[in-house]
Design an enzyme around this catalytic site. Sequence first.
Site, mmCIF file in Angstrom:
data_model
loop_
_atom_site.group_PDB
_atom_site.id
_atom_site.type_symbol
_atom_site.label_atom_id
_atom_site.label_comp_id
_atom_site.label_asym_id
_atom_site.label_seq_id
_atom_site.Cartn_x
_atom_site.Cartn_y
_atom_site.Cartn_z
ATOM 1 N N SER A 311 0.806 -1.199 0.000
ATOM 2 C CA SER A 311 0.000 0.000 0.000
ATOM 3 C C SER A 311 0.850 1.265 0.000
ATOM 4 C CB SER A 311 -0.957 -0.041 1.197
ATOM 5 O OG SER A 311 -1.956 0.937 1.088
ATOM 6 N N ASP A 322 10.218 5.332 -10.213
ATOM 7 C CA ASP A 322 9.848 5.982 -11.469
ATOM 8 C C ASP A 322 10.620 7.275 -11.691
ATOM 9 O OD1 ASP A 322 8.115 3.953 -12.006
ATOM 10 O OD2 ASP A 322 6.302 5.190 -12.042
ATOM 11 N N LYS A 336 -0.846 -4.173 -3.171
ATOM 12 C CA LYS A 336 -2.132 -3.626 -2.743
ATOM 13 C C LYS A 336 -2.217 -2.191 -3.250
ATOM 14 C CE LYS A 336 -5.439 -2.012 0.122
ATOM 15 N NZ LYS A 336 -5.848 -0.609 0.296
#
Length: 445
Positions: A311, A322, A336
């Site tokens: 999460s 990224d 999740k």
Amino acid sequence: MLHLRRFAQPSTLALAVMLGLHGSAWAQEPPADTEPTSIEAQDPARKAPLPLDELRTFVEVLDRIKAAYVEPVDDKTLLENAIKGMLSNLDPHSAYLEPEAFADLQESTSGEFGGLGIEVGIEDGFIKVVSPIDDTPASKAGIEAGDLIVKIDGKPTKGMSMMDAVNLMRGKPGTDISLSLVREGGKPFDVKLTRAVIKVNSVKSQMLEPGYGYLRVTQFQMNTGEEVGKALAALRKNNGNKLNGLVLDLRNNPGGVLQAAVEVSDHFLTKGLIVYTKGRIANSELRFNADPADASEGVPLVVLINGGSASASEIVAGALQDQKRGVVMGTDSFGKGSVQTVLPLNNDRALKLTTALYFTPKGRSIQAQGIEPDIEVARAKLTREQAAEGIREADLAGHLGNGNGGPDRPSSTQIVSDSERPQDDDFQLGQALNLLKGLNLTRGQ
């Protein structure tokens, strides 16, 4: 009619129901100038006529149960069970919260709660340990992420709901409980634990070696972003206001507050997108961007993750990966990637409903896939090789001295560190430290 302003209560990003920590994670309220908009106005499909045939069937079933079930059942029990059934068949994270569970949810971000310190989910009908929390009865007993809880005090968990399992495992601090566990397909084994009041310090930090810091986030609470900022400042201060490298440890971090995940990411980023969410209702689409401030001052970074990273911790790892701000190392994360919204109801009850998915800056959905590390390093057990018995050149009588004036190093004066170094017993952490040293060597530092 339910309106958006009420629907848009704080979001949750915790993975599942923890013992005493029911999926905590509050995000932000909608802007004050947002006009109330009905759900029907946002989703024209909601204007469809009521399914009369199905409603007739529901009423018929209700009447048949009341008339023929072996024991009397009151309307309230039947209707609440029907509501629970509606939510339980949507996805593992949507739930109907009765007053006690709703109160626990609202208090869970304080960092103090009762229980064992286990984040749990459901797999193949069994209760599965997603991650044990540091310094709790669960972690001290050796419970690991991925363990299946097959019995609780001798009662089988197969087919048991997560809420029922949580209620069995919760209890008064100081009382004992026995869990039967299965690890990696092996034979069941029993673990006896003593329930305790769990006080979670979400941020821990220390120096691994001169110039190299270690920052662990155990879960994302309301103040975690602030605590990470303080920890970064303290690490720099204790090392002459400069760090050569930092390990950010998110292993076995079950998630938590979305805003805290954004703040932690922002400590390492100076621009660009951190995370965005997409759902069916307008207020579920949020975007979070980094500000120019850089609390980390560009320190070389390695982020550790594993199967217990879920999460909010996946948001941080995904954003830093990224943005190419750090190297992600370890094993695949949990996966999740959904957002839950809490809808308060009457009588101190609430719905916890999945309303959106979140995406990394490059548009990757983490849901059911997780974050793949840039460098895969599995957990390993370390065994120390015994020091070889014998002598060295410096032990020999009449040996030549070092031509550059360096001191002799006979076997009797080997340098032994008596300070605790977590990397000595943690293979993944040791590899992260080695990578940071290698990065500094290639940069000429």
